[in-house]
Design an enzyme around this catalytic site. Structure first.
Site, PDB file in Angstrom:
ATOM      1  N   ASP A   7     -11.114   2.624   3.404  1.00 28.73           N
ATOM      2  CA  ASP A   7     -11.415   1.195   3.268  1.00 28.73           C
ATOM      3  C   ASP A   7     -12.912   0.945   3.035  1.00 28.73           C
ATOM      4  OD1 ASP A   7      -9.257  -0.560   3.171  1.00 28.73           O
ATOM      5  OD2 ASP A   7      -8.893  -0.436   5.337  1.00 28.73           O
TER       6      ASP A   7
ATOM      7  N   LYS B  44       0.822  -1.211   0.000  1.00 25.59           N
ATOM      8  CA  LYS B  44       0.000   0.000   0.000  1.00 25.59           C
ATOM      9  C   LYS B  44       0.859   1.265   0.000  1.00 25.59           C
ATOM     10  CE  LYS B  44      -3.665  -2.635   2.149  1.00 25.59           C
ATOM     11  NZ  LYS B  44      -4.556  -2.890   3.301  1.00 25.59           N
TER      12      LYS B  44
ATOM     13  N   GLN C 223      -4.785  -1.277   9.247  1.00 26.48           N
ATOM     14  CA  GLN C 223      -4.580  -2.617   8.676  1.00 26.48           C
ATOM     15  C   GLN C 223      -5.254  -3.677   9.558  1.00 26.48           C
ATOM     16  OE1 GLN C 223      -3.198  -3.422   5.676  1.00 26.48           O
ATOM     17  NE2 GLN C 223      -3.820  -5.525   6.112  1.00 26.48           N
TER      18      GLN C 223
HETATM   19  C1  BQF Z   1      -1.027 -10.214  -5.766  1.00 27.37           C
HETATM   20  C2  BQF Z   1      -5.675  -9.305   2.578  1.00 27.37           C
HETATM   21  C3  BQF Z   1      -6.566 -11.296   3.573  1.00 27.37           C
HETATM   22  C4  BQF Z   1      -6.695 -10.648   4.794  1.00 27.37           C
HETATM   23  C5  BQF Z   1      -6.310  -9.328   4.923  1.00 27.37           C
HETATM   24  C6  BQF Z   1      -1.192  -8.049  -4.540  1.00 27.37           C
HETATM   25  C7  BQF Z   1      -2.017  -7.953  -2.284  1.00 27.37           C
HETATM   26  C8  BQF Z   1      -2.144  -9.327  -2.285  1.00 27.37           C
HETATM   27  C9  BQF Z   1      -1.816 -10.049  -3.417  1.00 27.37           C
HETATM   28  C10 BQF Z   1      -2.374  -7.148  -1.094  1.00 27.37           C
HETATM   29  C11 BQF Z   1      -5.110  -8.559   1.458  1.00 27.37           C
HETATM   30  C12 BQF Z   1      -4.953  -9.190   0.120  1.00 27.37           C
HETATM   31  C13 BQF Z   1      -4.675  -7.249   1.676  1.00 27.37           C
HETATM   32  C14 BQF Z   1      -1.329  -9.420  -4.544  1.00 27.37           C
HETATM   33  C15 BQF Z   1      -3.997  -6.440   0.612  1.00 27.37           C
HETATM   34  C16 BQF Z   1      -4.667  -8.155  -0.958  1.00 27.37           C
HETATM   35  O1  BQF Z   1      -0.122  -9.814  -6.524  1.00 27.37           O
HETATM   36  O2  BQF Z   1      -1.726 -11.206  -6.016  1.00 27.37           O
HETATM   37  C17 BQF Z   1      -1.534  -7.315  -3.415  1.00 27.37           C
HETATM   38  O3  BQF Z   1      -1.546  -6.398  -0.622  1.00 27.37           O
HETATM   39  N1  BQF Z   1      -3.637  -7.236  -0.513  1.00 27.37           N
HETATM   40  C18 BQF Z   1      -4.864  -6.661   2.966  1.00 27.37           C
HETATM   41  O4  BQF Z   1      -4.527  -5.510   3.187  1.00 27.37           O
HETATM   42  O5  BQF Z   1      -5.415  -7.370   3.953  1.00 27.37           O
HETATM   43  C19 BQF Z   1      -5.798  -8.663   3.823  1.00 27.37           C
HETATM   44  C20 BQF Z   1      -6.076 -10.633   2.469  1.00 27.37           C
END
Ligand code: BQF
Length: 279
Positions: free
Chosen positions: A119, A52, A96
């Protein structure tokens, strides 16, 4: 062979559009600043937070990181949120998730001012989503709509089945698909005859939090399959809620993991950040 829905490419397109918009805003003297709050050092959360803040830097959004120890009390976190709510130099607040078990997530979400809720989790923004008013959209479902639209997959009149009923994905996904005139069903852990139901779907959205849960038996020939899952297997490799190798031959289009929905979540967070300063 199913069409591979390339979230990496589509998210890069969106981030480029936003980068240009932020450049134009800067010329008008308008800047954007996101507060990124992390409590504890969960390794997955650290990766997500880094994704992020990197995206912010690329687009020209300033980010301020608040890294709090695992031992932070709910009161201390609430105090920080209130301070960020009041601070006019902060446009968006991202906390987060998940938070440590001793902190009540819902209370924290409710405390973030709806105008800084990038969000889209605050009940005010959830209400706006369901009534069709303008507000911040939950990033993952909003990203999935963009993936489908930019892949020229029509939603109007289509039978969409969402597996999973979370506040972050399943429920807002249903609202957004309805807004696109799709017919929407939410399936969950208590759903009976699950495979019969999912086999009706023209578009299947999978958010069950179980690695490789969905196999070819769940899929109608020619369906579009969107995998929201994110797991690390024994070899530290990422996989989704969908057994990709098994399902792909049966689908007309499918998202990979990684490189599908994940990057879109980040792109839509950036979209929400820019939205905080749009006219
Ligand atoms: C990719 C998330 C579960 C629980 C809390 C790019 C992200 C992930 C994968 C990423 C996720 C999942 C995020 C890829 C943010 C997605 O290249 O496939 C980016 O950073 N995510 C989160 O903030 O909290 C989570 C999944």
């Amino acid at each position: 062979m199913a069409q591979l829905i390339d979230g990496k490419k589509i998210s890069a397109d969106i981030k480029e559009e936003l980068r240009l918009e932020v450049e134009t805003l800067k010329e008008k003297g308008v800047s954007v600043c996101l507060a990124v709050v992390q409590v504890g050092e969960d390794p997955a959360s650290c990766v997500y937070v880094r994704n992020k803040t990197r995206a912010c830097a690329y687009i020209g959004i300033e980010s301020k990181s608040y890294e709090l120890p695992e031992s932070t009390t709910e009161e201390e976190l609430e105090e920080l949120i209130e301070q960020l709510n009041q601070d006019p130099s902060i446009n968006g607040i991202l906390v987060q998730l998940p938070l440590p078990a001793h902190i009540d997530e819902d209370r924290i979400i409710n405390l973030i001012h709806p105008s800084k809720d990038v969000d889209g989790f605050h009940p005010i923004n959830v209400g706006r989503l369901w009534t069709g008013e303008d507000g911040f959209l939950s990033c993952t479902p909003a990203g999935i709509i963009q993936l489908l639209k930019r892949s020229h997959i029509t939603l109007e009149g289509k039978e969409c089945v969402i597996m999973g009923r979370s506040n972050i994905v399943g429920k807002p996904m249903a609202a957004l698909l309805l807004r696109e005139n799709a017919t929407v069903t939410i399936a969950h852990s208590k759903t009976e005859n699950l495979k019969e139901l999912t086999k009706r779907a023209d578009i299947l959205i999978v958010a069950v939090r179980k690695p490789k849960f969905v196999t070819a038996e769940y899929i109608k020939e020619g369906a579009v399959v969107i995998d929201v899952g994110m797991h690390r297997n024994e070899n530290n490799k990422l996989c989704g809620d969908v057994d990709f190798a098994d399902v792909e031959p049966q689908a007309s289009a499918i998202t990979p993991v990684p490189g599908g929905v994940g990057p879109m979540t980040i792109a839509m967070l950036m979209e929400n950040c820019v939205k905080t300063v749009r006219e």
